[in-house]
Design an enzyme around this catalytic site. Structure first.
Site, PDB file in Angstrom:
ATOM      1  N   GLU A  94       0.819  -1.210   0.000  1.00 56.08           N
ATOM      2  CA  GLU A  94       0.000   0.000   0.000  1.00 56.08           C
ATOM      3  C   GLU A  94       0.851   1.256   0.000  1.00 56.08           C
ATOM      4  O   GLU A  94       1.984   1.256   0.473  1.00 56.08           O
ATOM      5  CB  GLU A  94      -0.867   0.020   1.270  1.00 56.08           C
ATOM      6  CG  GLU A  94      -1.897  -1.058   1.284  1.00 56.08           C
ATOM      7  CD  GLU A  94      -2.547  -1.191   2.656  1.00 56.08           C
ATOM      8  OE1 GLU A  94      -2.678  -0.185   3.369  1.00 56.08           O
ATOM      9  OE2 GLU A  94      -2.907  -2.328   2.994  1.00 56.08           O
ATOM     10  N   CYS A 107       3.568   8.182   1.244  1.00 52.33           N
ATOM     11  CA  CYS A 107       4.015   7.183   2.215  1.00 52.33           C
ATOM     12  C   CYS A 107       4.160   5.864   1.466  1.00 52.33           C
ATOM     13  O   CYS A 107       3.193   5.408   0.841  1.00 52.33           O
ATOM     14  CB  CYS A 107       2.945   7.087   3.304  1.00 52.33           C
ATOM     15  SG  CYS A 107       3.204   5.740   4.448  1.00 52.33           S
ATOM     16  N   CYS A 114       5.555  -7.772   7.391  1.00 51.89           N
ATOM     17  CA  CYS A 114       6.596  -7.291   8.301  1.00 51.89           C
ATOM     18  C   CYS A 114       6.815  -8.353   9.369  1.00 51.89           C
ATOM     19  O   CYS A 114       5.881  -9.055   9.747  1.00 51.89           O
ATOM     20  CB  CYS A 114       6.123  -5.986   8.950  1.00 51.89           C
ATOM     21  SG  CYS A 114       7.333  -5.235  10.062  1.00 51.89           S
ATOM     22  N   CYS A 118       4.956  -5.759  16.044  1.00 52.48           N
ATOM     23  CA  CYS A 118       4.358  -4.736  16.930  1.00 52.48           C
ATOM     24  C   CYS A 118       2.880  -5.073  17.136  1.00 52.48           C
ATOM     25  O   CYS A 118       2.169  -5.369  16.172  1.00 52.48           O
ATOM     26  CB  CYS A 118       4.516  -3.337  16.336  1.00 52.48           C
ATOM     27  SG  CYS A 118       6.233  -2.867  16.112  1.00 52.48           S
ATOM     28  N   CYS A 121      -0.131  -3.207  15.167  1.00 51.35           N
ATOM     29  CA  CYS A 121       0.049  -2.907  13.739  1.00 51.35           C
ATOM     30  C   CYS A 121      -0.531  -3.977  12.829  1.00 51.35           C
ATOM     31  O   CYS A 121      -0.284  -5.171  13.020  1.00 51.35           O
ATOM     32  CB  CYS A 121       1.541  -2.740  13.466  1.00 51.35           C
ATOM     33  SG  CYS A 121       1.889  -2.283  11.764  1.00 51.35           S
ATOM     34  N   CYS A 354      -2.283   1.469   7.512  1.00 52.32           N
ATOM     35  CA  CYS A 354      -1.472   0.692   6.572  1.00 52.32           C
ATOM     36  C   CYS A 354      -1.486  -0.796   6.888  1.00 52.32           C
ATOM     37  O   CYS A 354      -1.326  -1.201   8.022  1.00 52.32           O
ATOM     38  CB  CYS A 354      -0.051   1.222   6.525  1.00 52.32           C
ATOM     39  SG  CYS A 354       0.223   2.028   4.981  1.00 52.32           S
TER      40      CYS A 354
HETATM   41  N1  SAH Z   1       8.388  -0.291  10.502  1.00 53.85           N
HETATM   42  C1  SAH Z   1       8.516   1.126  10.509  1.00 53.85           C
HETATM   43  C2  SAH Z   1       7.655   1.854   9.509  1.00 53.85           C
HETATM   44  C3  SAH Z   1       6.266   1.383   9.247  1.00 53.85           C
HETATM   45  S1  SAH Z   1       5.015   1.754  10.421  1.00 53.85           S
HETATM   46  C4  SAH Z   1       8.280   1.663  11.901  1.00 53.85           C
HETATM   47  O1  SAH Z   1       7.984   0.878  12.794  1.00 53.85           O
HETATM   48  O2  SAH Z   1       8.460   2.851  12.118  1.00 53.85           O
HETATM   49  C5  SAH Z   1       4.769   3.473  10.333  1.00 53.85           C
HETATM   50  C6  SAH Z   1       4.279   4.079  11.620  1.00 53.85           C
HETATM   51  O3  SAH Z   1       2.906   3.731  11.882  1.00 53.85           O
HETATM   52  C7  SAH Z   1       5.062   3.614  12.843  1.00 53.85           C
HETATM   53  O4  SAH Z   1       5.292   4.682  13.706  1.00 53.85           O
HETATM   54  C8  SAH Z   1       4.108   2.602  13.448  1.00 53.85           C
HETATM   55  O5  SAH Z   1       4.418   2.348  14.781  1.00 53.85           O
HETATM   56  C9  SAH Z   1       2.785   3.283  13.217  1.00 53.85           C
HETATM   57  N2  SAH Z   1       1.607   2.430  13.332  1.00 53.85           N
HETATM   58  C10 SAH Z   1       1.473   1.123  13.069  1.00 53.85           C
HETATM   59  N3  SAH Z   1       0.221   0.698  13.312  1.00 53.85           N
HETATM   60  C11 SAH Z   1      -0.469   1.786  13.713  1.00 53.85           C
HETATM   61  C12 SAH Z   1      -1.813   2.001  14.093  1.00 53.85           C
HETATM   62  N4  SAH Z   1      -2.690   1.017  14.118  1.00 53.85           N
HETATM   63  N5  SAH Z   1      -2.153   3.263  14.450  1.00 53.85           N
HETATM   64  C13 SAH Z   1      -1.266   4.281  14.420  1.00 53.85           C
HETATM   65  N6  SAH Z   1       0.007   4.139  14.070  1.00 53.85           N
HETATM   66  C14 SAH Z   1       0.411   2.890  13.720  1.00 53.85           C
END
Ligand code: SAH
Length: 378
Positions: A94, A107, A114, A118, A121, A354
Site C-alpha cells: 500500500e 508514504c 513485516c 508490533c 500494527c 497501513c
Molecule cells: N516499521 C517502521 C515503519 C512502518 S510503520 C516503523 O515501525 O516505524 C509506520 C508508523 O505507523 C510507525 O510509527 C508505526 O508504529 C505506526 N503504526 C502502526 N500501526 C499503527 C496504528 N494502528 N495506528 C497508528 N500508528 C500505527
C-alpha cells in the site's frame, strides 16, 4: 522468465551505461541518460520514443520494469489517496498520497508484510512475505506521480501536474530490515536525472533496529530519522514492541544521539496513543524526562514528538485514546518544553491504517483461488 531479466529500474544511470555500452547492446553512452530519464518518468519501453525501435525491443526482451500496478484507489474527502499496489509476482503493498500546505508527500511500503511483530500494527499480522526491491519502492512513487499527472491532464488543468515533493517510509514493512534496498531507493529517488527529490524531504521510519541506525548515520544522508517509540519505559515498550527486548530504550536513544551528531538532522519520535496502555499524564511526564535526558533539555540535539491516536485494527484489540487524553498528553509534553504535534489524521474516512487494504486483498485472492480450485475439482 521474469527472474532472469535485468531489474533495470534498480540501476543508477552509471550502471545502465555500463550495461548498454557493452554487447549485446553496444549502444552509445548517451542512451543511458535517455533510458534513465524515461524510466523515472514511469515510461514503459514502448513509450521511449527517442530510442531506436530495435533497442526498445531488445530492452523489452532482456529487462523488466518493476513499477507496481495500481489495483485499487480510494480518495478521501480531504483528497488523501490510498493506493493498493500489485507487484509483478501478484503480491500487494500500500501507499498513501497526502496533501500538505507545502506539497504532496507519499508514504511508501518497504516490505510485503513485516516480521517486527508490533502488537498494534496491521502490517505484521501475517508476518513478512518478502523484501521489496529498490525498484518496487521507487515504483510506488512513480506510479502515484503518473496517476496524479494523468488526472490533471484529463481535467485540462492549465497549471500542470503537481509534483510529489516528499516521501515517508512509513507504509508496510520495516525499512531498516531491508537496509540495502532502502539505501539504493534513496539514492535513486534523489538522482538528478530522475525524480530528484531532496533527501531532506524524506523520512525513514524505524521501530528501532539499533545497528542499522548507526549504519545509516555513517552514510551521512540528510534523511529525517523517525523513531516509532510509543512508550517511555522498557517494560511498556517491550510489551507492545518485541524489538525492544533485543534493543532497549537506552541503546535506541544512544543511537539517536549518534544519528544527530553525524547528520545534524533533527530526530522525530512517533508516539501512537493507545487507550489504557501508554496515554496517561504520568506516561507523558516519563516521555518528556526520557527524551530530555538523552537529547538534552537545552535544545542541544533538537527533536520533535508526533502524537497520533492509534488507528483501530480490529484484530489487535487495541483502541486509540480519546481526543481529551490526546490533548492532555500533548499539553503535558509542551509544559515541559517538548516540541510536539498532534498529527492531523488525513484520510480518516478511507481509514484502513497501513496493512489493512493488503490483508483484504490477500483474503479476496485466497477466496478466488479456493473458488477456482473447487470448480476445477467438481
Ligand atoms: N516499521 C517502521 C515503519 C512502518 S510503520 C516503523 O515501525 O516505524 C509506520 C508508523 O505507523 C510507525 O510509527 C508505526 O508504529 C505506526 N503504526 C502502526 N500501526 C499503527 C496504528 N494502528 N495506528 C497508528 N500508528 C500505527
Amino acid at each position: 522468465m521474469n527472474s532472469s531479466k535485468i531489474d533495470i529500474l534498480c540501476l543508477t544511470e552509471i550502471e545502465i551505461k555500463e550495461i548498454i555500452t557493452a554487447p549485446p547492446y553496444s549502444q552509445p553512452s548517451y542512451r543511458a541518460k535517455q533510458i534513465f530519464e524515461w524510466l523515472h518518468r514511469g515510461a514503459k519501453f514502448d513509450e521511449m520514443s527517442n530510442l531506436p525501435l530495435s533497442l526498445r525491443a531488445q530492452l523489452k526482451e532482456t529487462c523488466i520494469i518493476k513499477t507496481p500496478k495500481i489495483e485499487r484507489k480510494l480518495t478521501s474527502a480531504d483528497k488523501t489517496i490510498k493506493y493498493l499496489f500489485r507487484l509483478y509476482d501478484g503480491e500487494h503493498v500500500e501507499g498513501v498520497l497526502m496533501n500538505y500546505e507545502y506539497g504532496k508527500t507519499i508514504c511508501v511500503s518497504s516490505q510485503v508484510g513485516c516480521r517486527m511483530g508490533c502488537r498494534f500494527c496491521a502490517s505484521t499480522l501475517a508476518g513478512k512475505v518478502r523484501n521489496l526491491s529498490a525498484s518496487e519502492i521507487l515504483g510506488q512513487v512513480l506510479a502515484a506521480q503518473k496517476d496524479i499527472s494523468k488526472s490533471v491532464n484529463n481535467s485540462k488543468n492549465a497549471g500542470g501536474a503537481p509534483r510529489i515533493s516528499g516521501v515517508v517510509m512509513m507504509g508496510i514493512g520495516e525499512p531498516l530490515d531491508n537496509f540495502d534496498e532502502t539505501v539504493r531507493f534513496l539514492q535513486l529517488l534523489s538522482a538528478p536525472g530522475g525524480l530528484n527529490i531532496g533527501l531532506r524531504h524524506v523520512s525513514v521510519s524505524t521501530c528501532g533496529i539499533v545497528p542499522r541506525i548507526y549504519e545509516l548515520a555513517e552514510l551521512g544522508l540528510p534523511v529525517t530519522l523517525s523513531i516509532s517509540l510509543h512508550a517511555a519505559t522498557d517494560a511498556k515498550r517491550s510489551r507492545i514492541m518485541p524489538i525492544n527486548r533485543r534493543y532497549g530504550i537506552d541503546e535506541l536513544l544512544l543511537a539517536c544521539r549518534d544519528y544527530f551528531d553525524k547528520t545534524g538532522r533533527r530526530i522525530s519520535f512517533e508516539y501512537a496513543l493507545i487507550e489504557g496502555e501508554n496515554d496517561t499524564i504520568s506516561d507523558a511526564n516519563n516521555l518528556a524526562k526520557l527524551l530530555k535526558q538523552y537529547m538534552g533539555s537545552e535544545g542541544e540535539r533538537p527533536f520533535h514528538v508526533n502524537l497520533i491516536p492509534l488507528n483501530k485494527v480490529r484484530e489487535t484489540g487495541l483502541s486509540g485514546s480519546r481526543t481529551t487524553s490526546v490533548r492532555a498528553f500533548a499539553s503535558a509534553l509542551k509544559a515541559q518544553g517538548v516540541n510536539v504535534t498532534i498529527r492531523r489524521k488525513l484520510g480518516s474516512d478511507i481509514d484502513a491504517s497501513c496493512g489493512q487494504l493488503r490483508i483484504a486483498a490477500e483474503q479476496m485472492a485466497k477466496k478466488e483461488r479456493a473458488k477456482i480450485y473447487n470448480n476445477s475439482n467438481k
